[in-house]
Write an enzyme that holds these catalytic residues in place. Structure first.
Site, PDB file in Angstrom:
ATOM      1  N   ASP A 125       0.800  -1.144   0.015  1.00 20.92           N
ATOM      2  CA  ASP A 125      -0.085  -0.144  -0.034  1.00 20.92           C
ATOM      3  C   ASP A 125       0.848   1.348   0.083  1.00 20.92           C
ATOM      4  O   ASP A 125       1.398   1.605   0.981  1.00 20.92           O
ATOM      5  CB  ASP A 125      -0.939  -0.038   1.175  1.00 20.92           C
ATOM      6  CG  ASP A 125      -1.695   1.087   1.218  1.00 20.92           C
ATOM      7  OD1 ASP A 125      -2.005   1.911   0.147  1.00 20.92           O
ATOM      8  OD2 ASP A 125      -2.382   1.427   2.423  1.00 20.92           O
ATOM      9  N   ASP A 332      -2.068   5.686  -5.422  1.00 23.18           N
ATOM     10  CA  ASP A 332      -2.194   4.746  -4.194  1.00 23.18           C
ATOM     11  C   ASP A 332      -2.610   3.321  -4.844  1.00 23.18           C
ATOM     12  O   ASP A 332      -3.605   3.078  -5.236  1.00 23.18           O
ATOM     13  CB  ASP A 332      -3.311   5.329  -3.589  1.00 23.18           C
ATOM     14  CG  ASP A 332      -3.652   4.597  -2.248  1.00 23.18           C
ATOM     15  OD1 ASP A 332      -2.958   3.775  -1.879  1.00 23.18           O
ATOM     16  OD2 ASP A 332      -4.789   5.192  -1.480  1.00 23.18           O
TER      17      ASP A 332
END
Length: 544
Positions: A125, A332
């Site tokens: 992430d 992201d």
């Protein structure tokens, strides 16, 4: 490799010149073009395949120059690959990442920690900054679930690892965590991290243990790196429902993130790359600085020391419609889909919708506003090309702006949706806009780099992408918690859209693939050997 050969010839000329100054004599060397009759005759006499065939590409012809360009590009590719393959580390089990449909389409990698080592399937992430594992669980995701297929997860235990150390409140590592709530120097250092998903968080305390890495993808030179991570005792929200059930590694720019730790130890350049493949597979390489011809844009330097990868966009093009709207967006990997603020979302979706010909339908069970049904027998979708103009003028392509919808009964594609979600206050470039790209997060130069890339061969790709990966709405760490219910689509046959079936055990298991490091081709080795032979010849002659 072109630079290596050039350097060798420079050294050869310098050696000969030095000899002339010292001995009062001169020597001369003949240089011949690679595509010349002299080189061709020499190659034939040595039994080496000729690189130039005058009958196929006469000197000065169009074919002749095309072959020269092809050769130069091949050398450039080899040179670029050699640069990007140095000082690169990945996890001990390899650099492959998998985007699992049943686990929120996050990208996962097999990570080994502790002594004896234990392996976890951890979500990667870039939109968060802390590494945590389920540990000493009070409330964690189940270890077995139909969502996991045949996988059975484990939890980390501080008592089971001989190298595990608890971080105390008074330690320097604890002070690096921005919002710790310590009550004394003898207590454990607590952490809580909140994600944008509804009521989604992880909390516990910090520990230090060894993380196993390997240089390249050989698995031979394994190293043990002490890292600080969270012992996640309590998870909530989508973390209990299939998102990162076995842990999550934040890759942002915080001091405790794994890329920062590796760079601070001098092991790698302060950079890493994620390659997002077209079939839910990809690559992660710590230390990868990208290639010399990739596109780049500056990362936003936030006065508030934001650890996230934010870029400035100065416009976007959707087919024949362009906008000069300026906005900032976070890149992201923890977001399944791209999210745009109200006004930008309206511009994007309206322009896109005006350039499609399929019939629109709506379904309250889908999180997407603009969805379209394919006609009977339709096998091709003509959609507008999408790209964003970044600060500095580089174009960031969104190669997969649509989300295909499958039939529940036939598993055939029956429709698609525009793959963006609406937000009131945030812009995120999510995974669907990153597919078929290698994205380089260069924190040393503070730039984001990208190029269309084949994750499997380790080479730049110019193959036109196809929207053949069948996404379905599902929860992700930074997107709304949108589960995957059965979806009714208007049709005379009333097809129903569904998510792909959970992968079987072989698809779920991370497996090793070849490294990006290229092998030396016969032509490369022969060129290098020739240069070394000439250098040896000059030095031998000088010694007499």
């Amino acid at each position: 490799m072109a630079s290596l050969i050039y350097l060798s010839f420079q050294l050869l000329i310098f050696t000969a010149t030095t000899f002339a100054l010292v001995a009062g004599d001169t020597i001369s060397l003949d240089f011949h073009h690679r595509f010349s009759y002299k080189v061709r005759q020499w190659a034939e006499s040595q039994g080496i395949p000729a690189t130039w065939h005058p009958s196929e590409a006469p000197e000065g012809s169009v074919e002749y120059y095309k072959e020269l360009v092809r050769h130069d590009r091949a050398l450039l590719t080899q040179h670029r690959q050699l640069i990007t393959s140095t000082d690169v580390y990945n996890f001990a089990m390899g650099n492959e990442t998998l985007s699992l449909p049943s686990l929120a389409y996050l990208y996962y990698a097999a990570v080994s920690v502790g002594t004896p080592n234990q392996t976890f399937l951890v979500a990667m992430d870039t939109g968060s900054d802390l590494f945590w594992l389920p540990c000493n669980c009070v409330e964690c995701a189940p270890l077995k679930s139909p969502l996991y297929g045949d996988l059975e997860f484990s939890t980390y235990s501080t008592n089971a690892s001989s190298t595990s150390k608890t971080i105390s409140c008074g330690s320097s590592q604890c002070s690096l965590l921005a919002k710790q709530d310590c009550t004394g120097t003898s207590t454990d250092c607590p952490y809580t991290i909140n994600y944008l998903g509804a009521n989604t968080s992880s909390s516990g305390f910090l520990v230090e243990d060894v993380l196993y890495l390997a240089k390249g993808d050989t698995g031979v030179d394994t190293v043990e790196i002490p890292v600080v991570f969270g012992c996640g005792e309590v998870q909530s929200g989508s973390l209990l429902e299939g998102s990162a059930p076995n842990g999550l590694m934040g890759l942002a720019m915080d001091n405790l993130s794994v890329p920062t730790v590796l760079a601070n130890k001098g092991m790698i350049s302060d950079s890493f790359s994620l390659c997002f493949g077209d079939d839910d597979s990809g690559r992660l390489n710590f230390g990868d600085i990208g290639s010399s011809d990739q596109s780049e844009t500056p990362l936003v330097v936030d006065n508030n020391n934001s650890p996230y990868y934010i870029i400035n966009l100065e416009g976007m093009a959707i087919g024949n419609t362009t906008f000069d709207t300026s906005f900032a967006a976070m890149v992201d990997s923890g977001a399944s889909f791209t999210i745009l603020e109200d006004q930008i979302y309206k511009e994007f979706t309206t322009a896109f919708a005006e350039q499609v010909t399929e019939t629109q339908f709506s379904d309250p069970n889908l999180p997407f506003e603009y969805c379209y049904q394919l006609s009977a027998g339709q096998t091709e979708i003509i959609r507008p090309v999408v790209y964003f103009t970044t600060k500095g003028g580089s174009q960031f392509p969104a190669l997969h702006p649509i989300v295909p919808i499958l039939s529940k009964t036939t598993q055939e594609q029956i429709g698609y949706c525009i793959g963006v979600l609406q937000s009131t206050n945030i812009n995120i470039i999510g995974q669907n806009f990153l597919r078929d790209l290698r994205v380089v997060f260069n924190r040393e130069k503070m730039v984001l780099g990208w190029e269309q890339f084949d994750c499997y061969s380790g080479k730049s790709s110019t193959t036109p992408p196809t929207d053949n990966t069948h996404f379905a709405p599902s929860p992700a760490g930074h997107t709304p918690a949108t589960h995957t219910p059965a979806t009714q689509v208007p049709s005379t046959q009333t097809p129903v859209a569904q998510a792909p079936a959970p992968p079987q055990s072989e698809a779920n298991q991370p497996h090793r693939l070849k490294s990006w490091a290229p092998e030396l081709s016969p032509s490369t080795m022969s060129n290098t050997a020739l240069c070394l032979f000439l250098l040896f010849f000059v030095n031998f002659f000088y010694s007499d």
